[in-house]
Design a protein around this motif. Sequence first.
Motif, short mmCIF file in Angstrom:
data_model
loop_
_atom_site.label_atom_id
_atom_site.label_comp_id
_atom_site.label_asym_id
_atom_site.label_seq_id
_atom_site.Cartn_x
_atom_site.Cartn_y
_atom_site.Cartn_z
N PRO A 185 0.97 -1.17 0.00
CA PRO A 185 0.20 -0.07 0.39
C PRO A 185 0.82 1.11 -0.45
O PRO A 185 2.22 1.50 0.03
CB PRO A 185 -0.78 -0.56 1.16
CG PRO A 185 0.24 -1.30 2.16
CD PRO A 185 1.00 -1.98 1.96
N THR A 186 0.01 2.34 -0.16
CA THR A 186 0.98 3.87 -0.75
C THR A 186 0.17 4.61 0.51
O THR A 186 -1.04 4.40 0.48
CB THR A 186 1.44 3.92 -1.61
OG1 THR A 186 -0.11 4.70 -2.09
CG2 THR A 186 2.14 2.97 -2.65
N GLY A 187 0.89 6.16 0.68
CA GLY A 187 0.15 7.23 1.70
C GLY A 187 -0.59 6.55 2.70
O GLY A 187 -0.59 6.07 3.22
N GLN A 188 -2.50 6.82 2.53
CA GLN A 188 -2.77 6.31 3.14
C GLN A 188 -3.62 5.14 3.50
O GLN A 188 -4.02 4.65 5.20
CB GLN A 188 -4.74 7.33 3.37
CG GLN A 188 -4.37 8.55 3.48
CD GLN A 188 -5.21 9.38 3.16
OE1 GLN A 188 -6.73 8.97 3.28
NE2 GLN A 188 -6.25 10.88 3.58
N HIS A 189 -3.60 3.87 3.01
CA HIS A 189 -3.63 2.96 2.97
C HIS A 189 -2.56 2.24 3.87
O HIS A 189 -2.17 1.25 4.32
CB HIS A 189 -3.43 1.73 1.52
CG HIS A 189 -5.12 2.27 0.80
ND1 HIS A 189 -5.77 1.76 1.65
CD2 HIS A 189 -5.79 3.15 0.19
CE1 HIS A 189 -6.49 1.14 1.09
NE2 HIS A 189 -6.65 2.79 -0.03
N MET A 190 -0.97 2.96 3.70
CA MET A 190 0.38 2.92 4.54
C MET A 190 -0.11 2.40 5.85
O MET A 190 0.04 2.10 6.98
CB MET A 190 1.57 3.02 3.66
CG MET A 190 2.24 2.68 4.96
SD MET A 190 3.12 1.09 4.58
CE MET A 190 3.44 0.90 3.09
N SER A 208 6.13 -4.79 2.57
CA SER A 208 6.04 -5.49 1.83
C SER A 208 5.48 -6.29 0.55
O SER A 208 4.92 -5.45 0.24
CB SER A 208 6.63 -7.22 1.86
OG SER A 208 6.70 -8.29 1.30
N PRO A 209 6.30 -6.12 -0.67
CA PRO A 209 5.04 -5.70 -2.19
C PRO A 209 4.30 -6.95 -2.35
O PRO A 209 3.51 -7.17 -3.29
CB PRO A 209 6.51 -5.75 -3.64
CG PRO A 209 7.71 -6.09 -2.69
CD PRO A 209 7.47 -5.94 -0.91
N MET A 210 4.63 -8.20 -1.46
CA MET A 210 4.11 -9.24 -1.60
C MET A 210 2.90 -9.29 -0.07
O MET A 210 3.31 -9.52 0.79
CB MET A 210 5.74 -10.72 -1.47
CG MET A 210 6.27 -10.46 -2.58
SD MET A 210 5.33 -10.41 -4.37
CE MET A 210 4.95 -12.50 -4.82
#
Length: 742
Positions: A185-190, A208-210
């Motif tokens: 995830p990125t941004g707010q999802h992170m 992790s991307p996985m």
Amino acid sequence: MGSAGDAGPAGPQGPGADVVEVPPDVAVMDVMVEASVASDPASAVPGARSSVVAITLDPVSGMGRSNLMDFIRARVDQYARGTLPRGVEFPIAPAVATPSLVDNVRVVQGARSQVLVRWFDPLTNDVSASAPRFGANADYVSYFGDAWDAMPNNPPQWNGSGTSGWLWVNHEYVSNAAPTTTSAPTGQHMQLALYLRAAGVLTNDVTSPMWPQAAVDTHIRWWRRQVGGSWFKIEQNAQGVWSVNRSAANRRFDSTPSTLVRVTGRALAAADGDEMGGMLPAGVVTGINSDCSGATTPWGTIISAEENVQFGYGDLEACWTSNNQFVAMQGFDPGANIAPPLAASTSSDFGRTSVVNERHSRENYGYLAEIDPTRPTNEYYGRTEATRGHRKLGNFGRARWENAAFATDNNWRLVDGQRVSVYFADDRQSGRIYKWVSRLPYTAAMTRTQARALLDDGTLFVAHFDGLNNATGNTLAAGNTAPTDAAPGNGRWIELSVTSTDVAPNAMALGAAGTTVGAALRDVNYNGIGGFATNDALYAALFTASNKLGIMELNRPEDIEYNPRDPSGTPRLYVAFTNNTRRTALDAQGRLIPAAMHGATTPRADVVGEIFAMEEGMATNPAESRTFRYFEVWHGSSGTTTFEAANPDNIMIDRNGSVWFGTDGNFGVGGQSDAIYLLDLDPTHRMGATGITRPSFGLAFRVLSVPSDAEATGPALSADGRTLFVSVQHPGEDTFSAFAAQ
């Protein structure tokens, strides 16, 4: 509150947008922080958070005024007369993005601001992850002062305590990219993922991307908890500081089965599931989502507007591209009655869960949801009492709703002996404005629940702006100039039903002069679009139905508000047209543009937006009015000088009838922060008026500005007018921000 995805660069971006992630030095802290967050996992969340801020009049420097409304009006009058005290900056200057300004909420001298509540803050004394917490991307705000309903006919507006009450706040969406099995995830999802990791809800490495599919499913499930609305008690102490009373009966309404809502006024194609393998009662659906702006009803409930639900479970009207080109094979082709897709799209935000029972029909969302906030979250309309509980107003139709507004007298009460009129706007490029009128009139002898029941039965109308230039959407076709109060445009309300006897606006252009709206809607070939056999079908797809009839396309109408105390002396509606840089679906005569020709048409070029006023032909009885006049009262601009602003969004009418508005797009269009403004419509401030040295009629005075990558939304005043509550939405969505961070 921009329209995610197809609303353009000024609005919040949907999944897949080009965003900046939480910086690596804080994004990897999910494991290390566990020891420090045993009491509250929110402390593990780095970066900016959407918040509600309270701007309160300073009793020392507030010029002796009793409320913020009068204080700002007095400052505007001083500006117009050239009597501003030396050293007073008013209005406040634009905040162009710099390292020192990017994270600030700036307010006028004489007022002070504080952060009241932030995303993830607990709303009760229980700080476990599953307990009620303030949601993501705060939007619409409504204030209910304690004892507002002490008198039988009192509305919530301007009644009750100004220092103790309840807030309703909408939560629209979660910004940036959600995790997939092959991407982090990125941004707010992170931020959400870090919160869930700290709470022990997720056990995988969220950076992790996985991601395991089960972890993706869990993230989606908790994502649904971040949208909807919050209802919580707030109190102000003797020093003027506001706080949340976490011991009160605070509640979170969301998009999970903990919130149940009945769709009234239209029949759904199928019953909804309870996510455990069972079925819910007929018409009852799971949760609310994409809640943008709204309204406070005269009887004390909340209208929470579901806007960009096409991202949740898929677009029911998938026959239109983001550029308004008609697409075949999506259930709306000519030659048959419409049959739109209803099953959840497995590529949508929520529909891509692998848990089949957690996928819901597209038809269940996209309504004006009436929430009875003092009732339990699962008390759907009629569950315990006939007119109590939560419902979605199906006979108002489905669209990308921004808000709603009730026609009232000058004390914000319904008018005795008149039918109820409600206005609402479809917030998308080429969206329209609608009016719903109750079948029965309101009487002052009615109880609150009897008044509420008036919304069970009525007639839906759509606004057709006759004479508007189809090439621009904001000028008149004759002369290509903006409509003015002295030379307005004229419009009419077209009844929307399969039995309507009104004449379709495009009937003559299609060689079918005199064709009624009802006949046009039922015709399976009319204007190259399939037929609407029933009103239930019509209510499901208002945008398509309006295109079929040739209703004039508008420049993304966002907020619409009714002003019973307008400075003109006549009640008026104010509409924020945020922008429109897309092509139209129809030509100037209301005929559908064939797909093969659509790409060669010229898009509209409204980058900065404007505010229009609408005045009913029967201003003292709007329910009976079938005509209106319209004109521009303010036009946006893209510069950074004192009185320039772009992309109007939320509108607020105060107790004096003054018009306030927030913006969503200054940062992208003019390089300055979004802000809240008071629009000067005082006729005594016109050029040539006695004592006026700097005519300010029609100017927008900046009262506060928010961080540069945030939207200023949801303005609402306390009952005494001393405090203004504003939502700071999506700070740091595309540019890193530390506003209201830990």
